[in-house]
Write a protein that holds these residues in place. Structure first.
Motif, PDB file in Angstrom:
ATOM      1  N   LYS A   1      -6.601  14.398   2.658  1.00  0.00           N
ATOM      2  CA  LYS A   1      -7.787  13.578   2.864  1.00  0.00           C
ATOM      3  C   LYS A   1      -8.384  13.057   1.557  1.00  0.00           C
ATOM      4  N   GLY A   2      -9.051  11.911   1.665  1.00  0.00           N
ATOM      5  CA  GLY A   2      -9.946  11.474   0.607  1.00  0.00           C
ATOM      6  C   GLY A   2      -9.492  10.352  -0.300  1.00  0.00           C
ATOM      7  N   TYR A   3      -8.191   9.974  -0.259  1.00  0.00           N
ATOM      8  CA  TYR A   3      -7.706   8.989  -1.222  1.00  0.00           C
ATOM      9  C   TYR A   3      -6.690   8.052  -0.581  1.00  0.00           C
ATOM     10  N   PHE A   4      -6.780   6.769  -0.950  1.00  0.00           N
ATOM     11  CA  PHE A   4      -5.860   5.749  -0.427  1.00  0.00           C
ATOM     12  C   PHE A   4      -5.467   4.827  -1.570  1.00  0.00           C
ATOM     13  N   LYS A   5      -4.167   4.521  -1.679  1.00  0.00           N
ATOM     14  CA  LYS A   5      -3.644   3.743  -2.801  1.00  0.00           C
ATOM     15  C   LYS A   5      -3.050   2.430  -2.305  1.00  0.00           C
ATOM     16  N   MET A   6      -3.356   1.348  -3.028  1.00  0.00           N
ATOM     17  CA  MET A   6      -2.987   0.017  -2.556  1.00  0.00           C
ATOM     18  C   MET A   6      -2.838  -0.956  -3.728  1.00  0.00           C
ATOM     19  N   ASN A   7      -2.483  -2.223  -3.412  1.00  0.00           N
ATOM     20  CA  ASN A   7      -2.394  -3.290  -4.398  1.00  0.00           C
ATOM     21  C   ASN A   7      -2.929  -4.594  -3.830  1.00  0.00           C
ATOM     22  N   LEU A   8      -3.410  -5.454  -4.712  1.00  0.00           N
ATOM     23  CA  LEU A   8      -3.863  -6.777  -4.287  1.00  0.00           C
ATOM     24  C   LEU A   8      -2.721  -7.589  -3.695  1.00  0.00           C
ATOM     25  N   TYR A   9      -1.618  -7.629  -4.430  1.00  0.00           N
ATOM     26  CA  TYR A   9      -0.475  -8.461  -4.054  1.00  0.00           C
ATOM     27  C   TYR A   9       0.666  -7.556  -3.607  1.00  0.00           C
ATOM     28  N   PRO A  10       1.335  -7.884  -2.494  1.00  0.00           N
ATOM     29  CA  PRO A  10       2.264  -6.929  -1.890  1.00  0.00           C
ATOM     30  C   PRO A  10       3.672  -6.868  -2.473  1.00  0.00           C
TER      31      PRO A  10
ATOM     32  N   GLU B   1      -0.160  -5.167  -8.398  1.00  0.00           N
ATOM     33  CA  GLU B   1       1.044  -5.269  -7.577  1.00  0.00           C
ATOM     34  C   GLU B   1       1.926  -4.067  -7.896  1.00  0.00           C
ATOM     35  N   TRP B   2       2.838  -3.741  -6.991  1.00  0.00           N
ATOM     36  CA  TRP B   2       3.788  -2.669  -7.254  1.00  0.00           C
ATOM     37  C   TRP B   2       4.620  -2.980  -8.489  1.00  0.00           C
TER      38      TRP B   2
ATOM     39  N   ASN C   1      15.536  -8.786   4.915  1.00  0.00           N
ATOM     40  CA  ASN C   1      16.049  -7.716   5.778  1.00  0.00           C
ATOM     41  C   ASN C   1      15.620  -6.316   5.365  1.00  0.00           C
ATOM     42  N   LYS C   2      15.303  -6.122   4.078  1.00  0.00           N
ATOM     43  CA  LYS C   2      14.956  -4.777   3.621  1.00  0.00           C
ATOM     44  C   LYS C   2      13.486  -4.615   3.240  1.00  0.00           C
ATOM     45  N   VAL C   3      12.796  -5.709   3.011  1.00  0.00           N
ATOM     46  CA  VAL C   3      11.386  -5.631   2.608  1.00  0.00           C
ATOM     47  C   VAL C   3      10.487  -6.215   3.687  1.00  0.00           C
ATOM     48  N   LEU C   4      10.688  -7.468   4.007  1.00  0.00           N
ATOM     49  CA  LEU C   4       9.791  -8.155   4.938  1.00  0.00           C
ATOM     50  C   LEU C   4       9.956  -7.688   6.373  1.00  0.00           C
ATOM     51  N   SER C   5      11.016  -6.936   6.636  1.00  0.00           N
ATOM     52  CA  SER C   5      11.241  -6.418   7.994  1.00  0.00           C
ATOM     53  C   SER C   5      10.486  -5.114   8.247  1.00  0.00           C
ATOM     54  N   ASN C   6       9.877  -4.530   7.207  1.00  0.00           N
ATOM     55  CA  ASN C   6       9.147  -3.271   7.379  1.00  0.00           C
ATOM     56  C   ASN C   6       7.905  -3.477   8.238  1.00  0.00           C
ATOM     57  N   ASP C   7       7.624  -2.499   9.077  1.00  0.00           N
ATOM     58  CA  ASP C   7       6.447  -2.545   9.936  1.00  0.00           C
ATOM     59  C   ASP C   7       5.232  -2.073   9.146  1.00  0.00           C
ATOM     60  N   VAL C   8       4.323  -2.989   8.869  1.00  0.00           N
ATOM     61  CA  VAL C   8       3.128  -2.649   8.090  1.00  0.00           C
ATOM     62  C   VAL C   8       1.859  -2.982   8.880  1.00  0.00           C
ATOM     63  N   GLU C   9       1.961  -2.887  10.191  1.00  0.00           N
ATOM     64  CA  GLU C   9       0.803  -3.196  11.026  1.00  0.00           C
ATOM     65  C   GLU C   9      -0.326  -2.193  10.815  1.00  0.00           C
ATOM     66  N   PHE C  10       0.066  -0.939  10.539  1.00  0.00           N
ATOM     67  CA  PHE C  10      -0.926   0.118  10.349  1.00  0.00           C
ATOM     68  C   PHE C  10      -0.796   0.688   8.937  1.00  0.00           C
ATOM     69  N   PRO C  11      -1.877   1.242   8.384  1.00  0.00           N
ATOM     70  CA  PRO C  11      -1.799   1.802   7.025  1.00  0.00           C
ATOM     71  C   PRO C  11      -0.869   2.993   6.966  1.00  0.00           C
ATOM     72  N   SER C  12      -0.085   3.059   5.898  1.00  0.00           N
ATOM     73  CA  SER C  12       0.792   4.198   5.678  1.00  0.00           C
ATOM     74  C   SER C  12      -0.022   5.462   5.485  1.00  0.00           C
ATOM     75  N   GLU C  13       0.504   6.590   5.962  1.00  0.00           N
ATOM     76  CA  GLU C  13      -0.172   7.870   5.789  1.00  0.00           C
ATOM     77  C   GLU C  13       0.101   8.476   4.419  1.00  0.00           C
TER      78      GLU C  13
ATOM     79  N   CYS D   1       0.842  -1.207   0.000  1.00  0.00           N
ATOM     80  CA  CYS D   1       0.000   0.000   0.000  1.00  0.00           C
ATOM     81  C   CYS D   1       0.872   1.250   0.000  1.00  0.00           C
ATOM     82  N   ASP D   2       0.649   2.151  -0.951  1.00  0.00           N
ATOM     83  CA  ASP D   2       1.309   3.450  -0.908  1.00  0.00           C
ATOM     84  C   ASP D   2       0.696   4.323   0.174  1.00  0.00           C
TER      85      ASP D   2
END
Length: 251
Positions: free
Chosen positions: A116-125, A37-38, A51-63, A18-19
């Motif tokens: 406000k108003g828009y959120f960008k994402m992908n099906l596959y991470p 997908e990205w 170490n550089k991708v899967l270690s990112n904290d994605v518990e909450f949506p990016s702002e 998710c962007d």
């Protein structure tokens, strides 16, 4: 049965892929823009992925995009073809001519922190240069525990899609714009939890499909923006955006 890497499992069932931006709420509904997908491609080295991708904290949506990004903030929306085509469509959905998409990008700043108003994402991470299954190299298999891209897609469908359905239920977007016609069943399953029957219509020889769930969220699925077989003409993007706006005001 594959033994899936725990770090990958946690990452892939969070807000990876998710962007970001403003995910909204039932009282302040956003428009979600979802790709497959990205692009670009993550490294296919096992250690770099872990170490550089899967270690990112994605518990909450990016702002969303920030001043630390390159290019910074809202300018990211004009830096790549897929992004500026998205700006054209959103400009039309907002009620303006796509000729003012740069003004829209600067003024509204979709997917940008604090806006406000828009959120960008992908099906596959995970990110790939294109959707070809041949790009699933040994590093991806080792980092995820999944031997093929089909195994990866099947795992995402079983484990990530139900999580995405909870996002839809929790944040209640007013509109989900999905890009990639051949993935219509996957978009429906991810956000609605089932493969709904979609209405379809032809606009400038391209197909627009849409459905509404019981909570009133509208999903539209349209061809990929920008490639030669997709939605690539400005006049067509304008018509698609105008029609989506019409659906928002009548359904």
């Amino acid at each position: 049965m594959a033994l899936v890497n725990d770090r990958f499992s946690k990452w892939a069932t969070g807000f990876s892929g998710c962007d970001g931006g403003d995910i909204g709420s039932p009282h302040s509904k956003s428009i979600w823009y979802c790709g497959i997908e990205w692009g670009g491609g993550h490294p296919d080295d096992e250690h770099e992925l872990i170490n550089k991708v899967l270690s990112n904290d994605v518990e909450f949506p990016s702002e969303g995009y920030t001043s630390d990004d390159s290019p910074p903030g809202w300018l990211y929306n004009l830096a790549y073809r897929f992004n500026w085509q998205a700006m054209k469509l959103l400009t039309a959905v907002s009620g303006d001519s796509i000729t003012s998409y740069k003004v829209f990008a600067e003024k509204v700043k979709p997917f940008t922190k604090g806006e406000k108003g828009y959120f960008k994402m992908n099906l596959y991470p995970l990110a790939f240069v294109n959707t070809s299954h041949d790009l699933w190299k040994n590093g991806f298999a080792k980092a995820t525990g999944l031997d093929t891209k089909k195994d990866y897609h099947d795992w995402i469908k079983a484990n990530r899609f139900p999580i995405m359905k909870t996002w839809m239920d929790t944040y209640s977007p007013k509109l989900i714009i999905c890009v990639g016609k051949s993935y219509l069943p996957e978009f429906s399953l991810a956000f609605f939890g089932e493969e709904l029957t979609f209405e379809s219509e032809i606009i400038d020889d391209r197909e627009l499909s849409w459905a509404v769930n019981k909570n009133g969220t509208i999903m539209v699925v349209l061809p990929f923006l920008g490639n030669r077989n997709g939605l690539n003409k400005n006049v067509s993007i304008q018509k698609f955006g105008d029609r989506i706006r019409e659906l928002l005001t009548t359904l």
